[in-house]
Design a protein around this motif. Structure first.
Motif, PDB file in Angstrom:
ATOM      1  N   ASN A   1     -35.848   3.577 -19.360  1.00 34.30           N
ATOM      2  CA  ASN A   1     -35.182   3.444 -18.063  1.00 34.30           C
ATOM      3  C   ASN A   1     -35.274   2.026 -17.509  1.00 34.30           C
ATOM      4  O   ASN A   1     -34.301   1.508 -16.941  1.00 34.30           O
ATOM      5  CB  ASN A   1     -35.764   4.439 -17.061  1.00 34.30           C
ATOM      6  CG  ASN A   1     -35.428   5.874 -17.411  1.00 34.30           C
ATOM      7  OD1 ASN A   1     -34.484   6.153 -18.148  1.00 34.30           O
ATOM      8  ND2 ASN A   1     -36.223   6.801 -16.907  1.00 34.30           N
TER       9      ASN A   1
ATOM     10  N   CYS B   1     -39.926   6.023 -19.418  1.00 30.08           N
ATOM     11  CA  CYS B   1     -40.163   4.927 -18.474  1.00 30.08           C
ATOM     12  C   CYS B   1     -39.591   3.607 -18.996  1.00 30.08           C
ATOM     13  O   CYS B   1     -38.791   2.967 -18.321  1.00 30.08           O
ATOM     14  CB  CYS B   1     -41.658   4.779 -18.183  1.00 30.08           C
ATOM     15  SG  CYS B   1     -42.053   3.313 -17.189  1.00 30.08           S
TER      16      CYS B   1
ATOM     17  N   TYR C   1     -45.148   6.862 -19.564  1.00 30.88           N
ATOM     18  CA  TYR C   1     -44.486   8.023 -18.964  1.00 30.88           C
ATOM     19  C   TYR C   1     -43.151   8.262 -19.673  1.00 30.88           C
ATOM     20  O   TYR C   1     -42.503   7.321 -20.163  1.00 30.88           O
ATOM     21  CB  TYR C   1     -44.231   7.804 -17.477  1.00 30.88           C
ATOM     22  CG  TYR C   1     -45.441   7.916 -16.578  1.00 30.88           C
ATOM     23  CD1 TYR C   1     -46.741   7.980 -17.072  1.00 30.88           C
ATOM     24  CD2 TYR C   1     -45.274   7.935 -15.209  1.00 30.88           C
ATOM     25  CE1 TYR C   1     -47.834   8.074 -16.228  1.00 30.88           C
ATOM     26  CE2 TYR C   1     -46.361   8.033 -14.346  1.00 30.88           C
ATOM     27  CZ  TYR C   1     -47.634   8.101 -14.857  1.00 30.88           C
ATOM     28  OH  TYR C   1     -48.712   8.193 -14.001  1.00 30.88           O
TER      29      TYR C   1
ATOM     30  N   PHE D   1     -41.953   1.207  -9.515  1.00 29.31           N
ATOM     31  CA  PHE D   1     -41.364   0.052 -10.200  1.00 29.31           C
ATOM     32  C   PHE D   1     -40.643  -0.756  -9.144  1.00 29.31           C
ATOM     33  O   PHE D   1     -39.624  -0.321  -8.601  1.00 29.31           O
ATOM     34  CB  PHE D   1     -40.396   0.513 -11.298  1.00 29.31           C
ATOM     35  CG  PHE D   1     -39.795  -0.619 -12.077  1.00 29.31           C
ATOM     36  CD1 PHE D   1     -40.565  -1.353 -12.965  1.00 29.31           C
ATOM     37  CD2 PHE D   1     -38.456  -0.949 -11.918  1.00 29.31           C
ATOM     38  CE1 PHE D   1     -40.005  -2.397 -13.690  1.00 29.31           C
ATOM     39  CE2 PHE D   1     -37.892  -1.991 -12.639  1.00 29.31           C
ATOM     40  CZ  PHE D   1     -38.672  -2.716 -13.522  1.00 29.31           C
TER      41      PHE D   1
ATOM     42  N   LEU E   1     -44.999  -2.583 -12.480  1.00 30.41           N
ATOM     43  CA  LEU E   1     -44.960  -1.201 -12.951  1.00 30.41           C
ATOM     44  C   LEU E   1     -46.358  -0.614 -12.762  1.00 30.41           C
ATOM     45  O   LEU E   1     -47.315  -1.093 -13.364  1.00 30.41           O
ATOM     46  CB  LEU E   1     -44.547  -1.158 -14.423  1.00 30.41           C
ATOM     47  CG  LEU E   1     -44.497   0.206 -15.095  1.00 30.41           C
ATOM     48  CD1 LEU E   1     -43.461   1.107 -14.421  1.00 30.41           C
ATOM     49  CD2 LEU E   1     -44.176   0.037 -16.577  1.00 30.41           C
TER      50      LEU E   1
ATOM     51  N   THR F   1     -48.570   3.991 -16.768  1.00 26.66           N
ATOM     52  CA  THR F   1     -47.215   4.436 -16.436  1.00 26.66           C
ATOM     53  C   THR F   1     -46.191   3.997 -17.476  1.00 26.66           C
ATOM     54  O   THR F   1     -45.148   4.619 -17.610  1.00 26.66           O
ATOM     55  CB  THR F   1     -46.769   3.950 -15.039  1.00 26.66           C
ATOM     56  OG1 THR F   1     -46.905   2.533 -14.972  1.00 26.66           O
ATOM     57  CG2 THR F   1     -47.586   4.606 -13.941  1.00 26.66           C
TER      58      THR F   1
ATOM     59  N   GLU G   1     -48.428  12.044 -15.021  1.00 23.91           N
ATOM     60  CA  GLU G   1     -47.106  11.766 -14.457  1.00 23.91           C
ATOM     61  C   GLU G   1     -46.902  12.486 -13.127  1.00 23.91           C
ATOM     62  O   GLU G   1     -46.271  11.947 -12.217  1.00 23.91           O
ATOM     63  CB  GLU G   1     -46.005  12.170 -15.448  1.00 23.91           C
ATOM     64  CG  GLU G   1     -45.906  11.242 -16.628  1.00 23.91           C
ATOM     65  CD  GLU G   1     -44.702  11.506 -17.508  1.00 23.91           C
ATOM     66  OE1 GLU G   1     -43.604  11.768 -16.956  1.00 23.91           O
ATOM     67  OE2 GLU G   1     -44.847  11.448 -18.734  1.00 23.91           O
TER      68      GLU G   1
ATOM     69  N   ILE H   1     -44.747   7.216 -10.562  1.00 22.59           N
ATOM     70  CA  ILE H   1     -44.468   5.837 -10.943  1.00 22.59           C
ATOM     71  C   ILE H   1     -43.925   5.018  -9.766  1.00 22.59           C
ATOM     72  O   ILE H   1     -43.238   5.537  -8.901  1.00 22.59           O
ATOM     73  CB  ILE H   1     -43.478   5.819 -12.120  1.00 22.59           C
ATOM     74  CG1 ILE H   1     -43.442   4.467 -12.806  1.00 22.59           C
ATOM     75  CG2 ILE H   1     -42.101   6.244 -11.671  1.00 22.59           C
ATOM     76  CD1 ILE H   1     -42.742   4.507 -14.151  1.00 22.59           C
TER      77      ILE H   1
ATOM     78  N   ASN I   1     -48.516   2.969 -10.395  1.00 18.20           N
ATOM     79  CA  ASN I   1     -48.348   4.289  -9.790  1.00 18.20           C
ATOM     80  C   ASN I   1     -48.472   4.175  -8.267  1.00 18.20           C
ATOM     81  O   ASN I   1     -48.807   3.105  -7.756  1.00 18.20           O
ATOM     82  CB  ASN I   1     -49.349   5.304 -10.364  1.00 18.20           C
ATOM     83  CG  ASN I   1     -50.784   4.884 -10.175  1.00 18.20           C
ATOM     84  OD1 ASN I   1     -51.179   4.357  -9.139  1.00 18.20           O
ATOM     85  ND2 ASN I   1     -51.596   5.119 -11.188  1.00 18.20           N
TER      86      ASN I   1
END
Length: 193
Positions: free
Chosen positions: A125, A122, A119, A81, A105, A116, A74, A79, A107
């Motif tokens: 969210n 993640c 994570y 997105f 999605l 990711t 991480e 990340i 990195n």
């Protein structure tokens, strides 16, 4: 070296021979594998695969390595997105509207970025941002494509498309899976499609 141990996804079935010699954690039809990242740059990463012999030599367990690897991954591979239409515009220079249904999605390095999805918070969210459940398309080991549930007409079609793209467009060593995954916001779980 502890701060350079990272983790990535590979296809479990396609890598079953190598998995006999390396520590890994099964995750659906994938395997979380571990590497040492020697050099992390914006567009390239130098790594070395961690083998079972290394764990014995270092006197650590799979549980030990897994905890530190996810934290390091991480931090070393932040990340990304972004909406799919932004990505297409960046690559082609052309404006293409995907109607806010698809996202990438990955990195910041765009290398081995499918991990990711694991994570911290993640997927939760992403679900909060989209305000609905969603599908994760394993585009390759490098990224997941996130598709709103309301943007998918049929899971059979989606899985057939994934298999077709994997067979014709993705390098065999970069194929992640031949089916989508589904994220349920209420239960905060990922399931196979």
């Amino acid at each position: 070296m502890k701060y350079r141990i990272v983790c990535f996804f590979v296809n479990k079935e396609m890598n079953k021979d190598i998995l006999n010699d390396i520590p890994y954690i099964p995750y659906h039809d994938l395997a979380i594998i571990f590497k040492i990242a020697f050099d992390v740059r914006k567009d390239q990463v130098a790594t070395s695969l961690i083998r079972n012999d290394h764990l014995i030599m270092w006197g650590i367990t799979l549980k030990d390595i897994a905890a530190v690897a996810m934290q390091n991954t991480e931090q070393l591979f932040p990340i990304v997105f972004r909406p799919m239409d932004d990505i297409i515009k960046q690559i082609t220079g052309e404006e293409i509207e995907v109607n806010d249904m698809m996202y990438v999605l990955t990195n910041q390095q765009w290398l081995n970025g499918a991990i990711t999805m694991l994570y911290s918070n993640c997927l939760k969210n992403v679900g909060n941002l989209l305000k609905e459940n969603f599908y994760l398309i394993p585009s390759s080991i490098h990224e997941m494509i996130v598709v709103r549930e309301s943007g998918v007409e049929g899971i059979e079609y989606l899985n057939a498309m994934i298999r077709e793209v994997n067979a014709s467009e993705v390098n065999p060593e970069e194929v992640l899976a031949d089916r989508a995954y589904y994220y349920d916001r209420k239960t905060e779980t990922v399931s196979d499609c």
